[in-house]
Design an enzyme around this catalytic site. Structure first.
Site, PDB file in Angstrom:
ATOM      1  N   PHE A  94       0.829  -1.493   0.151  1.00 45.64           N
ATOM      2  CA  PHE A  94      -0.540  -0.242  -0.150  1.00 45.64           C
ATOM      3  C   PHE A  94       1.433   1.322  -0.248  1.00 45.64           C
ATOM      4  CE2 PHE A  94       0.566  -0.649   4.308  1.00 45.64           C
ATOM      5  CZ  PHE A  94       1.291   1.132   4.608  1.00 45.64           C
ATOM      6  N   LYS A 144      -1.407  -7.062  -8.830  1.00 45.68           N
ATOM      7  CA  LYS A 144      -1.743  -7.154  -7.934  1.00 45.68           C
ATOM      8  C   LYS A 144      -1.717  -5.839  -6.938  1.00 45.68           C
ATOM      9  CE  LYS A 144      -3.357  -8.268  -4.285  1.00 45.68           C
ATOM     10  NZ  LYS A 144      -3.725  -7.395  -3.307  1.00 45.68           N
ATOM     11  N   SER A 155       5.628  -7.728   3.183  1.00 47.26           N
ATOM     12  CA  SER A 155       5.979  -7.035   4.649  1.00 47.26           C
ATOM     13  C   SER A 155       6.931  -8.249   5.102  1.00 47.26           C
ATOM     14  CB  SER A 155       4.656  -7.330   5.855  1.00 47.26           C
ATOM     15  OG  SER A 155       3.818  -8.685   4.893  1.00 47.26           O
ATOM     16  N   CYS A 189       9.451   1.965   3.153  1.00 48.99           N
ATOM     17  CA  CYS A 189      10.590   0.843   3.821  1.00 48.99           C
ATOM     18  C   CYS A 189      11.769   1.105   3.290  1.00 48.99           C
ATOM     19  CB  CYS A 189       9.894  -0.385   2.162  1.00 48.99           C
ATOM     20  SG  CYS A 189      11.251   0.150   0.926  1.00 48.99           S
ATOM     21  N   GLU A 215       8.813  -4.441  12.877  1.00 43.53           N
ATOM     22  CA  GLU A 215       9.056  -2.506  12.078  1.00 43.53           C
ATOM     23  C   GLU A 215       7.627  -2.633  12.086  1.00 43.53           C
ATOM     24  OE1 GLU A 215       7.734  -3.932   7.792  1.00 43.53           O
ATOM     25  OE2 GLU A 215       9.277  -2.114   7.162  1.00 43.53           O
TER      26      GLU A 215
END
Ligand code: NAD
Length: 498
Positions: A149, A173, A226, A281, A383
């Site tokens: 996202f 996707k 993730s 990230c 994280e």
């Protein structure tokens, strides 16, 4: 209610959804759209469209593929603000940040415009008498891209421009949380002259991802998200015989040595820690202060936090930081601040009670600074993916390097110093994919490759740049013998050069 469509075979379609997912406005805290979660037959339709299109696209000349990329690049520039505002409306990042996301994505399209140069093979004449050899790179086929996202425009653009320019077809996707921009880019691709079915967008959840990973019509899978899902996708798609690159999560450290410029380091820590509300990230999530500078550094970071403007990213007033993407994600980040406090961290700046006037239901978390964090704490290990910066105090450079060595992740890392020797040792020894020296977010340009080490990447190839070309093509070596008509005959010996 606005309905987000799939983009399959050059058409918008709702398909035959399994369920609908509600997309929210992070500023208002309300549902703004519904997106269909693909059923098995929708997955088959998207993969089928891509496979049919591949018959023609693999034969398209390099010049015609490059021409589509040049046209797409112009359209993306022309629509950059529209696309950035679509990103901001569903993700929450501020307009300027979303414009920056678009620019960095467009850079990959610009890279893909040079596909003719990038696909040039190697050739050796006369490897043996009258024998010549050369290598060519051919497309792998149909590629599935599964994306997170946090960069709904840019991360998919790490993949499909390179894949499509190399002659592959693509099924994207995207994240169900901010799905709209991908479909709009599908329309722009059509306007750029891309044949129907070469680029498809399929919305879905874990079932759609698993179906793509195992689908016989998919040849390669590019994933970003993730670490647990990256590991799962890498395993599932590899078991199904596909080529896979799966980029995972991160916990990026920024070491500040005693000789560093404290002001420069504090600017960088705040920019890299709280930009996009920490949902990057490559965000810095741990600042490692070496030696006696820790108090000065934390003070300088606090001063800068106090000056940050937080609010709606598309409002009339310029702001630095917007809300988090969903209520669920906000609650997760808030729970980590509670946990950090209970674990013994000192909460120097606390984002839990942030109120933004006029937007009481937005998914807000203010910039938070946790000091005295130790490596046993969960806030250090996990994280968090929000505007929460941990400050770890150590005595020496060696101790700081051990933290990097022992960390589960290896995405990005930075060192702030004026010492060239320390910097050289750091860049050579850090077991991390992307290293910055006096640069907090060392994201490579499109013509280099992006990717981490350790649990930040499963597979062998980084994204875009030369690694992207390698991932999306198969290497073929050709050996040819064109003998002089006077020089023929049977020879049963094993072929050796002569
Ligand atoms: P995520 O792993 O939850 O989702 C990524 C994708 O996987 C989405 O398309 C999602 O629909 C799908 N997915 C989710 N759960 C799944 C399941 N159980 N099975 C199969 N598919 C599933 O990630 P996110 O929350 O969207 O994004 C944030 C994460 O992405 C962070 O960990 C961040 O570090 C990481 N990220 C990494 C990079 C990188 O380059 N390494 C870049 C951006 C984001």
């Amino acid at each position: 209610m606005r309905q987000v469509d799939h983009w399959i075979g050059g058409q918008r379609t709702q398909g035959s959804p399994k369920t609908m997912f509600e997309v929210t406005d992070p500023v208002a805290g309300s549902v703004i759209a519904q997106v269909p979660m693909a059923s098995g037959s929708d997955v088959d339709a998207a993969v089928g469209a891509a496979r049919s299109a591949w018959e023609g696209w693999r034969e398209a000349s390099i010049s015609s593929r490059a021409a589509v990329m040049f046209a797409l690049r112009e359209l993306l520039e022309e629509h950059r603000l529209e696309l950035a505002e679509m990103v901001s409306a569903e993700h929450g990042k501020v307009r300027e940040d979303a414009l920056g996301e678009m620019r960095r994505g467009i850079e990959v399209v610009e890279f893909a415009c040079g596909v003719g140069q990038l696909l040039k093979g190697e050739r050796t004449d006369d490897i043996s008498t009258e024998h010549d050899a050369y290598t060519v790179r051919q497309p792998v086929g149909v590629v599935a891209g599964i994306t997170p996202f946090n960069f709904p425009a840019m991360v998919p653009m790490w993949m499909y421009p390179v894949a499509i320019a190399c002659g592959n077809c693509f099924v994207l996707k995207p994240s169900e949380k901010d799905p709209s921009v991908a479909v709009r880019i599908g329309e722009l691709f059509a306007d750029a002259g891309l044949p129907d079915g070469v680029f498809n967008v399929l919305h879905g959840d874990a079932d759609a991802v698993n179906a793509l990973c195992e689908h016989p019509g998919i040849d390669a899978v590019s994933f970003v998200g993730s670490t647990p899902i990256a590991r799962h996708v890498h395993r599932t798609a590899s078991m199904a015989g596909k080529r896979v690159q799966a980029l995972g999560g991160a916990k990026n450290h920024m070491i500040v040595l005693p000789d560093a410029d404290i002001g420069q380091a504090a600017d960088a820590a705040v920019s890299a820690g709280y930009g996009s509300a920490g949902e990057r990230c490559m965000a810095i999530s741990v600042v490692v202060a070496v030696g006696a500078i820790a108090d000065d550094l934390s003070g300088a970071i606090c001063d800068r936090i106090d000056a940050l403007r937080i609010g709606p990213g598309l409002g009339a007033e310029p702001v630095d930081m917007g809300p988090l993407v969903t209520a669920e994600h906000r609650d997760r980040v808030l729970s980590y601040i509670d946990l950090g406090e209970s674990e013994g961290a000192v909460v120097l700046r606390d984002g839990r009670e942030l109120v933004v006037d006029g937007h009481p239901d937005g998914y807000w978390v203010g910039p938070t600074l946790l000091d005295e964090v130790s490596t046993e704490m969960k806030v250090y290990e996990d994280e968090i993916f929000g505007p929460v910066l941990c400050l770890v105090r150590v005595e020496s450079f060696e101790e700081a390097m051990e933290l990097i060595e022992n960390n589960q992740f290896g995405n990005g890392v930075a060192l702030f110093t004026r010492d060239g020797g320390a910097a050289r040792r750091f860049r050579r020894e850090a077991p991390v994919g992307m290293v910055g020296v006096n640069v907090a977010i060392p994201v490579p340009m499109a013509y280099h490759s992006f990717g981490g080490w350790k649990d930040s990447l499963f597979g062998d190839h980084h994204m875009h740049g030369p690694e992207g070309i390698r991932f999306y093509t198969r290497l073929k070596a050709v050996t040819e013998h064109w003998p002089d008509p006077a020089d023929r005959g049977v020879d049963l010996g094993f072929p050796t050069a002569r």
